[in-house]
Design a protein around this motif. Structure first.
Motif, PDB file in Angstrom:
ATOM      1  N   VAL A 152       0.697  -1.000  -0.441  1.00  0.00           N
ATOM      2  CA  VAL A 152       0.174  -0.133   0.011  1.00  0.00           C
ATOM      3  C   VAL A 152       0.543   1.376  -0.466  1.00  0.00           C
ATOM      4  CG1 VAL A 152      -1.944  -1.544   1.342  1.00  0.00           C
ATOM      5  CG2 VAL A 152       0.058  -0.101   2.931  1.00  0.00           C
ATOM      6  N   LYS A 153       0.441   2.170  -0.298  1.00  0.00           N
ATOM      7  CA  LYS A 153       1.116   3.609  -0.209  1.00  0.00           C
ATOM      8  C   LYS A 153       1.585   4.586   1.269  1.00  0.00           C
ATOM      9  CE  LYS A 153       3.287   6.952  -2.819  1.00  0.00           C
ATOM     10  NZ  LYS A 153       4.457   7.025  -3.572  1.00  0.00           N
ATOM     11  N   ASN A 154       1.909   4.700   1.572  1.00  0.00           N
ATOM     12  CA  ASN A 154       2.246   5.855   2.880  1.00  0.00           C
ATOM     13  C   ASN A 154       2.412   7.346   2.048  1.00  0.00           C
ATOM     14  OD1 ASN A 154       2.668   7.293   4.970  1.00  0.00           O
ATOM     15  ND2 ASN A 154       4.989   5.950   5.712  1.00  0.00           N
ATOM     16  N   VAL A 155       1.388   8.222   2.104  1.00  0.00           N
ATOM     17  CA  VAL A 155       1.458   9.184   1.945  1.00  0.00           C
ATOM     18  C   VAL A 155       1.902  10.428   2.374  1.00  0.00           C
ATOM     19  CG1 VAL A 155      -0.154   9.097  -0.424  1.00  0.00           C
ATOM     20  CG2 VAL A 155      -1.066   9.464   1.788  1.00  0.00           C
ATOM     21  N   SER A 156       1.952   9.863   3.651  1.00  0.00           N
ATOM     22  CA  SER A 156       3.049  10.551   4.870  1.00  0.00           C
ATOM     23  C   SER A 156       3.537  12.146   4.510  1.00  0.00           C
ATOM     24  CB  SER A 156       3.091  10.622   5.701  1.00  0.00           C
ATOM     25  OG  SER A 156       2.420   8.968   6.182  1.00  0.00           O
ATOM     26  N   ALA A 157       4.455  11.800   3.416  1.00  0.00           N
ATOM     27  CA  ALA A 157       5.535  12.807   3.220  1.00  0.00           C
ATOM     28  C   ALA A 157       5.319  13.522   1.891  1.00  0.00           C
ATOM     29  CB  ALA A 157       7.012  12.419   2.625  1.00  0.00           C
ATOM     30  N   MET A 158       4.078  13.514   1.434  1.00  0.00           N
ATOM     31  CA  MET A 158       3.443  14.167   0.244  1.00  0.00           C
ATOM     32  C   MET A 158       3.677  15.798   1.047  1.00  0.00           C
ATOM     33  SD  MET A 158       1.601  11.697  -1.882  1.00  0.00           S
ATOM     34  CE  MET A 158       0.640  12.887  -2.451  1.00  0.00           C
ATOM     35  N   HIS A 159       2.529  16.131   2.431  1.00  0.00           N
ATOM     36  CA  HIS A 159       1.724  17.079   2.276  1.00  0.00           C
ATOM     37  C   HIS A 159       1.860  16.967   4.091  1.00  0.00           C
ATOM     38  CE1 HIS A 159      -1.180  20.311   2.968  1.00  0.00           C
ATOM     39  NE2 HIS A 159      -0.400  20.899   1.566  1.00  0.00           N
ATOM     40  N   PRO A 160       1.984  17.931   4.893  1.00  0.00           N
ATOM     41  CA  PRO A 160       1.708  17.686   6.469  1.00  0.00           C
ATOM     42  C   PRO A 160       0.449  17.588   6.795  1.00  0.00           C
ATOM     43  CG  PRO A 160       2.919  20.181   6.324  1.00  0.00           C
ATOM     44  CD  PRO A 160       2.637  19.227   4.718  1.00  0.00           C
ATOM     45  N   LEU A 161      -1.155  17.362   6.282  1.00  0.00           N
ATOM     46  CA  LEU A 161      -1.940  17.052   5.859  1.00  0.00           C
ATOM     47  C   LEU A 161      -2.281  15.849   6.396  1.00  0.00           C
ATOM     48  CD1 LEU A 161      -4.056  20.276   4.621  1.00  0.00           C
ATOM     49  CD2 LEU A 161      -4.302  19.491   6.585  1.00  0.00           C
ATOM     50  N   LEU A 162      -1.240  15.443   5.469  1.00  0.00           N
ATOM     51  CA  LEU A 162      -1.491  13.779   5.552  1.00  0.00           C
ATOM     52  C   LEU A 162      -0.673  13.118   5.980  1.00  0.00           C
ATOM     53  CD1 LEU A 162      -1.280  13.202   1.100  1.00  0.00           C
ATOM     54  CD2 LEU A 162      -3.363  13.312   2.678  1.00  0.00           C
ATOM     55  N   ASN A 163      -0.569  13.714   7.279  1.00  0.00           N
ATOM     56  CA  ASN A 163      -0.037  13.316   8.178  1.00  0.00           C
ATOM     57  C   ASN A 163       0.178  11.551   8.383  1.00  0.00           C
ATOM     58  OD1 ASN A 163       2.700  12.166  10.046  1.00  0.00           O
ATOM     59  ND2 ASN A 163       1.426  12.912  11.572  1.00  0.00           N
ATOM     60  N   ASN A 164       0.076  10.351   8.663  1.00  0.00           N
ATOM     61  CA  ASN A 164       0.451   9.264   8.752  1.00  0.00           C
ATOM     62  C   ASN A 164      -1.034   8.447   8.293  1.00  0.00           C
ATOM     63  OD1 ASN A 164       1.964   8.109  11.200  1.00  0.00           O
ATOM     64  ND2 ASN A 164       1.434  10.094  12.630  1.00  0.00           N
ATOM     65  N   CYS A 165      -0.811   8.835   7.112  1.00  0.00           N
ATOM     66  CA  CYS A 165      -2.326   8.089   5.967  1.00  0.00           C
ATOM     67  C   CYS A 165      -1.238   7.484   5.084  1.00  0.00           C
ATOM     68  CB  CYS A 165      -2.747   9.829   5.272  1.00  0.00           C
ATOM     69  SG  CYS A 165      -4.035  11.089   6.066  1.00  0.00           S
ATOM     70  N   LEU A 166      -2.327   6.713   4.920  1.00  0.00           N
ATOM     71  CA  LEU A 166      -1.963   5.473   3.981  1.00  0.00           C
ATOM     72  C   LEU A 166      -3.572   5.517   2.608  1.00  0.00           C
ATOM     73  CD1 LEU A 166      -1.507   2.365   6.442  1.00  0.00           C
ATOM     74  CD2 LEU A 166      -0.010   3.410   5.490  1.00  0.00           C
ATOM     75  N   ARG A 167      -2.892   5.516   1.518  1.00  0.00           N
ATOM     76  CA  ARG A 167      -4.086   4.953   0.577  1.00  0.00           C
ATOM     77  C   ARG A 167      -3.599   3.821   0.137  1.00  0.00           C
ATOM     78  NH1 ARG A 167      -1.831   7.995  -4.590  1.00  0.00           N
ATOM     79  NH2 ARG A 167      -0.273   6.564  -4.849  1.00  0.00           N
ATOM     80  N   LEU A 168      -4.819   3.047  -0.798  1.00  0.00           N
ATOM     81  CA  LEU A 168      -5.144   1.840  -1.066  1.00  0.00           C
ATOM     82  C   LEU A 168      -6.073   1.957  -2.314  1.00  0.00           C
ATOM     83  CD1 LEU A 168      -6.635   0.755   3.197  1.00  0.00           C
ATOM     84  CD2 LEU A 168      -3.717   0.706   2.627  1.00  0.00           C
ATOM     85  N   THR A 169      -5.858   0.526  -2.475  1.00  0.00           N
ATOM     86  CA  THR A 169      -6.646   1.103  -3.781  1.00  0.00           C
ATOM     87  C   THR A 169      -7.751  -0.366  -3.322  1.00  0.00           C
ATOM     88  OG1 THR A 169      -4.540   0.772  -5.321  1.00  0.00           O
ATOM     89  CG2 THR A 169      -6.454  -0.017  -6.330  1.00  0.00           C
ATOM     90  N   VAL A 170      -8.360  -0.283  -4.053  1.00  0.00           N
ATOM     91  CA  VAL A 170      -9.764  -0.787  -4.398  1.00  0.00           C
ATOM     92  C   VAL A 170      -9.843  -1.925  -4.819  1.00  0.00           C
ATOM     93  CG1 VAL A 170     -12.352  -0.533  -4.027  1.00  0.00           C
ATOM     94  CG2 VAL A 170     -11.307   0.965  -3.084  1.00  0.00           C
ATOM     95  N   GLY A 171      -9.863  -2.965  -4.439  1.00  0.00           N
ATOM     96  CA  GLY A 171      -9.611  -4.671  -6.040  1.00  0.00           C
ATOM     97  C   GLY A 171     -10.336  -4.778  -5.312  1.00  0.00           C
ATOM     98  N   THR A 172     -10.424  -6.666  -6.287  1.00  0.00           N
ATOM     99  CA  THR A 172     -11.812  -6.645  -6.080  1.00  0.00           C
ATOM    100  C   THR A 172     -11.839  -7.671  -4.554  1.00  0.00           C
ATOM    101  OG1 THR A 172      -9.776  -9.105  -6.534  1.00  0.00           O
ATOM    102  CG2 THR A 172     -10.828  -7.685  -8.457  1.00  0.00           C
ATOM    103  N   ARG A 173     -13.356  -7.957  -4.384  1.00  0.00           N
ATOM    104  CA  ARG A 173     -13.919  -8.366  -3.200  1.00  0.00           C
ATOM    105  C   ARG A 173     -12.717  -9.292  -2.397  1.00  0.00           C
ATOM    106  NH1 ARG A 173     -19.263 -10.362  -2.417  1.00  0.00           N
ATOM    107  NH2 ARG A 173     -19.609  -8.051  -3.678  1.00  0.00           N
ATOM    108  N   GLU A 174     -11.305 -10.130  -3.125  1.00  0.00           N
ATOM    109  CA  GLU A 174     -11.146 -11.026  -2.734  1.00  0.00           C
ATOM    110  C   GLU A 174     -10.115 -10.221  -2.392  1.00  0.00           C
ATOM    111  OE1 GLU A 174     -13.597 -13.171  -5.051  1.00  0.00           O
ATOM    112  OE2 GLU A 174     -12.601 -11.476  -5.603  1.00  0.00           O
ATOM    113  N   GLU A 175      -9.179  -9.378  -3.071  1.00  0.00           N
ATOM    114  CA  GLU A 175      -7.711  -8.644  -2.506  1.00  0.00           C
ATOM    115  C   GLU A 175      -8.606  -8.100  -1.529  1.00  0.00           C
ATOM    116  OE1 GLU A 175      -5.992  -8.221  -7.403  1.00  0.00           O
ATOM    117  OE2 GLU A 175      -7.565  -6.917  -6.381  1.00  0.00           O
ATOM    118  N   ASN A 176     -10.043  -7.178  -1.508  1.00  0.00           N
ATOM    119  CA  ASN A 176      -9.566  -6.195  -0.265  1.00  0.00           C
ATOM    120  C   ASN A 176      -9.735  -7.466   0.795  1.00  0.00           C
ATOM    121  OD1 ASN A 176     -10.280  -4.498  -1.693  1.00  0.00           O
ATOM    122  ND2 ASN A 176     -12.296  -4.235  -2.514  1.00  0.00           N
ATOM    123  N   ALA A 177      -9.850  -8.527   0.694  1.00  0.00           N
ATOM    124  CA  ALA A 177     -10.353  -8.578   1.793  1.00  0.00           C
ATOM    125  C   ALA A 177      -8.677  -9.149   2.855  1.00  0.00           C
ATOM    126  CB  ALA A 177     -11.065 -10.365   1.696  1.00  0.00           C
TER     127      ALA A 177
END
Length: 372
Positions: free
Chosen positions: A337-362
């Protein structure tokens, strides 16, 4: 054979700001579930792969791209429902179009460098293209909930008079689709200073609305708006095909800085093939949208998830106590997954997750639960 030492003099020929930069890093995904780059998880069926392979194999790759590019432009205009009087420009992904827009507008005004403006946090290519092409980048912070700060945007536009104002619709990495009246207020503010608005709709297949409806409903009010999209999120990330739709007079000027033959015959024919099977890709987008809210609900129920934001894209943004540790632990469990914390102070300790198939999401949920 030994590698020769590069003299410091030779290195000095590279721009100092370039030498200070970091190259774009792509995580090694071998053997891992890739949920860090918002790709479409669905592959073509074996039958369609065979058909596409036969089409690509029959191409004259000894020749430069030709009239099939015009066929593709027409298909894209029809697919998007382009307003009357529009033209289409093709790019090697929307990244190249962002570069072309910067190149075309990088002219000094009143003795100062041209400016590019965008709300931030936003797509990293906006400030990067400004830096590389010689524009000053003006950043206007979003609110704490990643909404547009309309008064701040209006004030910055009036004071800085940017040549280009970017609005990502929906935004990356926040997945926000801002309210129409707020976006229109910014579009109107840019009209007052004679600038261009680029509406970046990279994630349009997953959003509930498109700005193209406003461009068609009020063409005069939006005559300075260019609509940028990509087929990457449509399902062709590997084909690298972006496109720009806008008034023909504007698009034709930007087309002058496009490198000749920038779209290969392989990319072109792949895109044509995909648009011929548009309904299949629409079904895939619908399946991803259907999995988005259940994923958000499951994330919200996890202990250790401090905040989660609504999404109108194929990604979800959430905050945890330690994003770096959570990302590393998930990777140990086979999920990127993507740790986007360094992109901007407002994103501190934020993760960005892709929405995938039901199996991938599980699988992703299970790895996150163990990692928090």
């Amino acid at each position: 054979m030994t590698t020769p030492d590069i003299s410091s003099q030779a290195l000095q020929r590279i721009r100092a700001d370039v030498r200070a930069m970091q190259a774009y890093h792509v995580q090694d995904s071998q053997g891992l579930l890739k949920m860090d780059t918002m790709e479409n998880p669905y592959r073509l069926s074996a039958a369609l792969q065979k058909q596409l392979g036969e089409r690509l194999g029959a191409l004259e790759i000894n020749r430069y791209p030709g009239e099939r590019l015009e066929v593709l432009k027409k298909m894209l205009a029809d697919y998007a429902g382009a307003p009357a009087g529009s033209a289409v420009l093709l790019g090697n992904g929307s990244d190249e179009i962002i570069t072309l827009l910067a190149l075309a507008t990088a002219q000094p005004t009143e003795g100062a460098r041209a400016k590019m403006l965008a709300p931030m946090p936003g797509f990293v290519m906006y400030p990067l293209s400004a830096k590389l092409q010689g524009l000053d980048f003006v950043s206007v912070n979003l609110t704490a909930d990643f909404d547009l700060d309309v008064p701040a945007m209006q004030a910055a536009i009036a004071a800085q008079k940017p040549a280009i104002t970017y609005i990502a619709y929906p935004n990356n990495p926040t997945a926000t689709l801002w309210e129409e009246d707020k976006v229109q207020a910014i579009v109107d503010a840019v009209a007052q200073i004679g600038g261009l608005v680029v509406m970046d709709e990279a994630y349009q297949p997953f959003a509930s609305r498109s700005w193209i409806t406003r461009m068609k409903a009020e063409p005069e009010r939006n005559q300075h708006v260019l609509l940028m999209r990509t087929l990457s999120k449509f399902g062709l990330a590997g084909a690298r095909l972006g496109y720009l739709i806008g008034p023909a007079a504007l698009v034709h000027e930007i087309d002058k800085v496009r490198p000749p033959y920038n779209i290969s015959v392989l990319n072109c024919e792949t895109a044509i093939f995909a648009l011929e099977h548009e309904s299949l890709y629409a079904e895939q987008a619908a399946a991803i949208r259907a999995e988005r809210q259940p994923l958000i609900d499951a994330l919200a129920a996890l202990e250790g998830v401090e905040k989660i934001w609504p999404s109108e894209a194929n990604m979800v943004l959430l905050r945890v106590a330690d994003a770096g540790r959570a990302q590393a632990e998930m990777k140990k469990r086979g999920v990127l997954v993507k740790n986007v914390s360094a992109m901007h102070p407002l994103l501190n300790n934020c993760l960005r997750l892709t929405v995938g198939t039901r199996e991938e999401n599980a699988q992703m949920l299970a790895a996150l639960k163990e990692s928090l």
